[in-house]
Design a protein around this motif. Structure first.
Motif, mmCIF file in Angstrom:
data_model
loop_
_atom_site.group_PDB
_atom_site.id
_atom_site.type_symbol
_atom_site.label_atom_id
_atom_site.label_comp_id
_atom_site.label_asym_id
_atom_site.label_seq_id
_atom_site.Cartn_x
_atom_site.Cartn_y
_atom_site.Cartn_z
ATOM 1 N N THR A 1 0.836 -1.208 0.000
ATOM 2 C CA THR A 1 0.000 0.000 0.000
ATOM 3 C C THR A 1 0.865 1.250 0.000
ATOM 4 O O THR A 1 0.611 2.197 -0.757
ATOM 5 C CB THR A 1 -0.963 -0.024 1.204
ATOM 6 O OG1 THR A 1 -1.757 -1.212 1.115
ATOM 7 C CG2 THR A 1 -1.861 1.192 1.225
ATOM 8 N N ILE A 2 1.912 1.256 0.811
ATOM 9 C CA ILE A 2 2.844 2.395 0.816
ATOM 10 C C ILE A 2 3.475 2.557 -0.567
ATOM 11 O O ILE A 2 3.539 3.669 -1.105
ATOM 12 C CB ILE A 2 3.924 2.200 1.900
ATOM 13 C CG1 ILE A 2 3.302 2.310 3.302
ATOM 14 C CG2 ILE A 2 5.067 3.209 1.728
ATOM 15 C CD1 ILE A 2 4.203 1.847 4.431
ATOM 16 N N GLN A 3 3.911 1.451 -1.165
ATOM 17 C CA GLN A 3 4.525 1.514 -2.487
ATOM 18 C C GLN A 3 3.554 2.069 -3.528
ATOM 19 O O GLN A 3 3.946 2.876 -4.385
ATOM 20 C CB GLN A 3 5.022 0.125 -2.895
ATOM 21 C CG GLN A 3 6.188 -0.361 -2.058
ATOM 22 C CD GLN A 3 6.502 -1.828 -2.257
ATOM 23 O OE1 GLN A 3 6.115 -2.450 -3.244
ATOM 24 N NE2 GLN A 3 7.220 -2.419 -1.303
ATOM 25 N N ARG A 4 2.297 1.666 -3.473
ATOM 26 C CA ARG A 4 1.297 2.142 -4.438
ATOM 27 C C ARG A 4 1.019 3.641 -4.254
ATOM 28 O O ARG A 4 0.877 4.368 -5.241
ATOM 29 C CB ARG A 4 0.006 1.331 -4.315
ATOM 30 C CG ARG A 4 0.165 -0.120 -4.785
ATOM 31 C CD ARG A 4 -1.112 -0.922 -4.664
ATOM 32 N NE ARG A 4 -2.132 -0.375 -5.545
ATOM 33 C CZ ARG A 4 -3.439 -0.369 -5.278
ATOM 34 N NH1 ARG A 4 -3.893 -0.896 -4.152
ATOM 35 N NH2 ARG A 4 -4.295 0.143 -6.127
ATOM 36 N N PHE A 5 0.921 4.101 -3.011
ATOM 37 C CA PHE A 5 0.693 5.523 -2.746
ATOM 38 C C PHE A 5 1.918 6.346 -3.151
ATOM 39 O O PHE A 5 1.774 7.453 -3.690
ATOM 40 C CB PHE A 5 0.313 5.771 -1.283
ATOM 41 C CG PHE A 5 -1.164 5.670 -1.019
ATOM 42 C CD1 PHE A 5 -1.941 6.810 -0.878
ATOM 43 C CD2 PHE A 5 -1.783 4.435 -0.918
ATOM 44 C CE1 PHE A 5 -3.311 6.720 -0.644
ATOM 45 C CE2 PHE A 5 -3.148 4.336 -0.674
ATOM 46 C CZ PHE A 5 -3.914 5.486 -0.538
ATOM 47 N N LEU A 6 3.112 5.819 -2.914
ATOM 48 C CA LEU A 6 4.333 6.506 -3.359
ATOM 49 C C LEU A 6 4.362 6.629 -4.877
ATOM 50 O O LEU A 6 4.656 7.708 -5.416
ATOM 51 C CB LEU A 6 5.579 5.751 -2.897
ATOM 52 C CG LEU A 6 6.124 6.066 -1.524
ATOM 53 C CD1 LEU A 6 7.215 5.079 -1.139
ATOM 54 C CD2 LEU A 6 6.630 7.494 -1.435
ATOM 55 N N ALA A 7 4.073 5.534 -5.565
ATOM 56 C CA ALA A 7 4.087 5.545 -7.032
ATOM 57 C C ALA A 7 3.087 6.544 -7.591
ATOM 58 O O ALA A 7 3.319 7.137 -8.652
ATOM 59 C CB ALA A 7 3.801 4.141 -7.571
ATOM 60 N N ALA A 8 1.989 6.750 -6.870
ATOM 61 C CA ALA A 8 0.968 7.705 -7.312
ATOM 62 C C ALA A 8 1.296 9.139 -6.887
ATOM 63 O O ALA A 8 0.548 10.063 -7.205
ATOM 64 C CB ALA A 8 -0.399 7.292 -6.756
#
Length: 183
Positions: A122-129
């Motif tokens: 989830t952190i990785q997805r929010f960072l990527a966005a």
């Protein structure tokens, strides 16, 4: 005011948040040296948060702890698959299959001010966005050799601005960074 998204997490010195099987036994061992009453700023951080957004794996790990630690916080569990929520948590825990951007926008439109993003994927997805505003990482003085990386592979560099670092007498080192949005 816009919606602020924060990460507050612990990693091993070699950058892992859990073992490959999801176990955090190493963190429990490390926490044994923390003096009673010391929470490394976690309670204060949680007091500033309106909503906690976590991934399915983190949710299932927290469920395994027994007592639910987020009684008064709304928790949104991101998962593309159906999710079972126990009846006693149904007033505070909801499931969402939204993208990070759609969820962030919805929460902003609903008037929320500060969300806590938890769980590696989830952190990785929010960072990527591009949706994370700040990251606080508490580094635990333990090497576990392999496991689930906090950040994983990145599609592009992410520039951070150091805000502060605190070293605790029992060996933990906590650093806070803001993300530089325009590189």
């Amino acid at each position: 005011m816009s919606l602020k998204a924060s990460v507050f997490i612990a990693t091993s010195l070699d950058g892992f948040i859990a073992r490959e099987d999801g176990s955090i036994d190493w963190l429990n061992v490390a926490n044994a040296v923390v003096p009673e009453g010391e929470d490394c700023g976690y309670a204060s951080f949680m007091d500033s948060v309106d909503v906690l957004v976590m991934g399915r794996n983190s949710y299932e790990k927290v469920l395994s702890f027994g007592a639910w630690p987020y009684q008064d916080k709304q928790v949104i569990v991101l998962s593309s698959r159906a999710l079972e929520i126990p009846n006693d948590l149904s007033s505070n825990v909801v499931h969402s299959a939204e993208t990070p951007a759609a969820l962030h926008q919805r929460l902003a439109n609903q008037g929320f001010k500060h969300i806590y993003i938890d769980g590696g994927i989830t952190i990785q997805r929010f960072l990527a966005a591009g949706l994370i505003d700040d990251i606080t990482i508490t580094v635990i003085p333990m090497l576990i050799g392999q496991g689930k990386s906090l950040f994983g592979e990145l599609e592009q560099d992410i520039l951070l601005k150091h805000i502060k670092t605190k070293a605790y007498d029992f060996g933990f080192v906590q650093s806070t960074y803001e993300l530089v949005k325009n590189m």
